[in-house]
Design a protein around this motif. Structure first.
Motif, short mmCIF file in Angstrom:
data_model
loop_
_atom_site.label_atom_id
_atom_site.label_comp_id
_atom_site.label_asym_id
_atom_site.label_seq_id
_atom_site.Cartn_x
_atom_site.Cartn_y
_atom_site.Cartn_z
N PRO A 169 -3.71 15.65 -8.56
CA PRO A 169 -2.89 15.04 -9.62
C PRO A 169 -1.43 14.82 -9.23
CG PRO A 169 -4.25 16.80 -10.51
CD PRO A 169 -4.40 16.86 -9.02
N LYS A 170 -0.88 15.71 -8.41
CA LYS A 170 0.52 15.55 -8.00
C LYS A 170 0.68 14.35 -7.07
CE LYS A 170 1.85 20.34 -8.70
NZ LYS A 170 2.34 21.58 -8.12
N ASN A 171 -0.23 14.21 -6.11
CA ASN A 171 -0.16 13.06 -5.22
C ASN A 171 -0.41 11.76 -5.98
OD1 ASN A 171 0.49 14.64 -3.06
ND2 ASN A 171 -1.45 14.40 -2.00
N ALA A 172 -1.32 11.82 -6.96
CA ALA A 172 -1.58 10.65 -7.79
C ALA A 172 -0.33 10.26 -8.57
CB ALA A 172 -2.75 10.93 -8.74
N ALA A 173 0.37 11.25 -9.12
CA ALA A 173 1.58 10.98 -9.90
C ALA A 173 2.68 10.41 -9.02
CB ALA A 173 2.05 12.26 -10.58
N ILE A 174 2.87 10.97 -7.83
CA ILE A 174 3.90 10.47 -6.91
C ILE A 174 3.58 9.05 -6.50
CG2 ILE A 174 4.86 10.72 -4.58
CD1 ILE A 174 4.59 13.79 -5.03
N THR A 175 2.34 8.80 -6.12
CA THR A 175 1.94 7.46 -5.69
C THR A 175 2.12 6.44 -6.80
OG1 THR A 175 0.38 8.41 -4.10
CG2 THR A 175 0.02 6.11 -4.75
N THR A 176 1.70 6.80 -8.01
CA THR A 176 1.84 5.91 -9.16
C THR A 176 3.32 5.61 -9.43
OG1 THR A 176 -0.20 6.76 -10.13
CG2 THR A 176 1.33 5.65 -11.63
N ALA A 177 4.16 6.64 -9.33
CA ALA A 177 5.59 6.47 -9.58
C ALA A 177 6.24 5.58 -8.52
CB ALA A 177 6.28 7.83 -9.61
N VAL A 178 5.87 5.76 -7.26
CA VAL A 178 6.44 4.93 -6.19
C VAL A 178 6.05 3.47 -6.38
CG1 VAL A 178 6.41 4.46 -3.70
CG2 VAL A 178 6.61 6.82 -4.52
N ILE A 179 4.78 3.23 -6.71
CA ILE A 179 4.34 1.85 -6.94
C ILE A 179 5.12 1.23 -8.10
CG2 ILE A 179 2.39 0.40 -7.66
CD1 ILE A 179 0.57 2.48 -6.19
N ALA A 180 5.25 1.97 -9.21
CA ALA A 180 5.97 1.46 -10.37
C ALA A 180 7.43 1.19 -10.04
CB ALA A 180 5.85 2.44 -11.54
N MET A 181 8.06 2.11 -9.30
CA MET A 181 9.46 1.95 -8.93
C MET A 181 9.64 0.72 -8.03
SD MET A 181 11.99 4.58 -6.92
CE MET A 181 10.94 4.57 -5.46
N ALA A 182 8.77 0.57 -7.05
CA ALA A 182 8.86 -0.57 -6.13
C ALA A 182 8.72 -1.88 -6.89
CB ALA A 182 7.79 -0.46 -5.05
N LYS A 183 7.76 -1.93 -7.80
CA LYS A 183 7.55 -3.16 -8.58
C LYS A 183 8.76 -3.45 -9.47
CE LYS A 183 2.83 -4.20 -9.13
NZ LYS A 183 3.11 -5.29 -8.31
N ALA A 184 9.33 -2.42 -10.09
CA ALA A 184 10.49 -2.61 -10.95
C ALA A 184 11.69 -3.11 -10.15
CB ALA A 184 10.83 -1.30 -11.66
N MET A 185 11.77 -2.71 -8.87
CA MET A 185 12.88 -3.14 -8.01
C MET A 185 12.55 -4.41 -7.23
SD MET A 185 14.25 0.54 -6.61
CE MET A 185 15.76 -0.17 -5.96
N GLU A 186 11.38 -4.98 -7.53
CA GLU A 186 10.91 -6.21 -6.86
C GLU A 186 10.78 -6.02 -5.35
OE1 GLU A 186 13.48 -9.35 -8.24
OE2 GLU A 186 12.58 -9.32 -10.23
N LEU A 187 10.25 -4.87 -4.98
CA LEU A 187 9.97 -4.56 -3.58
C LEU A 187 8.47 -4.63 -3.34
CD1 LEU A 187 12.21 -1.37 -3.15
CD2 LEU A 187 12.78 -3.72 -2.49
N ASP A 188 8.09 -5.02 -2.14
CA ASP A 188 6.69 -4.92 -1.75
C ASP A 188 6.36 -3.44 -1.55
OD1 ASP A 188 6.29 -7.69 -1.68
OD2 ASP A 188 6.93 -7.82 0.41
N VAL A 189 5.11 -3.08 -1.78
CA VAL A 189 4.70 -1.71 -1.54
C VAL A 189 3.39 -1.73 -0.77
CG1 VAL A 189 3.56 -1.47 -3.80
CG2 VAL A 189 4.31 0.57 -2.59
N VAL A 190 3.33 -0.89 0.27
CA VAL A 190 2.16 -0.79 1.13
C VAL A 190 1.72 0.67 1.15
CG1 VAL A 190 1.25 -1.10 3.47
CG2 VAL A 190 3.02 -2.65 2.61
N ALA A 191 0.45 0.92 0.93
CA ALA A 191 -0.09 2.28 1.03
C ALA A 191 -0.67 2.47 2.43
CB ALA A 191 -1.16 2.51 -0.02
N GLU A 192 -0.24 3.51 3.10
CA GLU A 192 -0.70 3.79 4.46
C GLU A 192 -1.88 4.76 4.45
OE1 GLU A 192 3.07 3.67 7.31
OE2 GLU A 192 3.21 5.31 5.87
#
Length: 197
Positions: A120-143
């Motif tokens: 759940p912690k990794n899911a929350a961090i990943t979800t937050a990073v994706i949301a933040m990137a989208k809000a800042m109009e940044l591309d996001v890539v999951a490795e």
């Protein structure tokens, strides 16, 4: 850098469209006086459009916003190349560099993706990073995406780009381009596939 730019330009000339190629820069390379001129020269010599080149930096490199590194990063962005933060989330906790630097892409570190569907912690961090990137109009890539459940989790949260064994393993250029041709053929209209097969 020259090899990557030459290869990308060759694939573009073969009709594959714009293929973005990434190159990791070390802190030492980023501090080198001639790095901006080197990148500019190679782009000019190979004829590659700057937007096709992605330079990957680590978070720790961005901790000097007013020094030589900060100036170099801005000059590279002024050339038109894309700048990505590699292994995002594993470095310094200050996020101020996201607004201070002309970053275009965040790459979520594989350590968060490995068990994103059952931690759940990794899911929350990943979800937050994706949301933040989208809000800042940044591309996001999951490795490090290796399984379909990881890809589905990321898709459901709006992450449009992944890298990892699920989509492909490291391969020589000729194997990679053969895969591009197969994908191009698979997406062509039926009459085109029939004519080419």
């Amino acid at each position: 850098l020259r090899t990557v730019c030459t290869q990308a330009r060759s694939w573009e000339a073969e009709g594959f469209g714009i293929i973005r190629m990434s190159v990791n820069l070390s802190a030492r390379q980023l501090r080198h006086d001639g790095i901006v001129d080197t990148v500019r020269t190679i782009l000019t010599e190979t004829g590659l459009r700057p937007r096709s080149l992605v330079l990957e930096l680590t978070e720790s490199m961005l901790m000097e916003p007013s020094g030589v590194v900060g100036r170099t990063i801005r000059e590279l962005a002024d050339l038109g190349v894309s700048l990505a933060i590699d292994d995002f989330g594993t470095g310094y906790s200050s996020l101020s560099y996201l607004k201070d630097f002309p970053v275009t892409t965040l790459k979520i570190d594989r350590s968060f993706i490995a068990d994103v569907t059952n931690n759940p912690k990794n899911a929350a961090i990943t979800t937050a990073v994706i949301a933040m990137a989208k809000a800042m109009e940044l591309d996001v890539v999951a490795e490090g995406v290796e399984r379909e459940d990881q890809a589905a989790f990321l898709r459901d949260r709006g992450c449009e780009m992944v890298q990892g064994y699920l989509v492909g393993r490291p391969a020589p250029a000729e194997v990679f381009v053969a895969g591009l041709r197969r994908a191009e053929l698979a997406s062509a209209p039926p009459e085109v596939r029939a004519a080419l097969s």
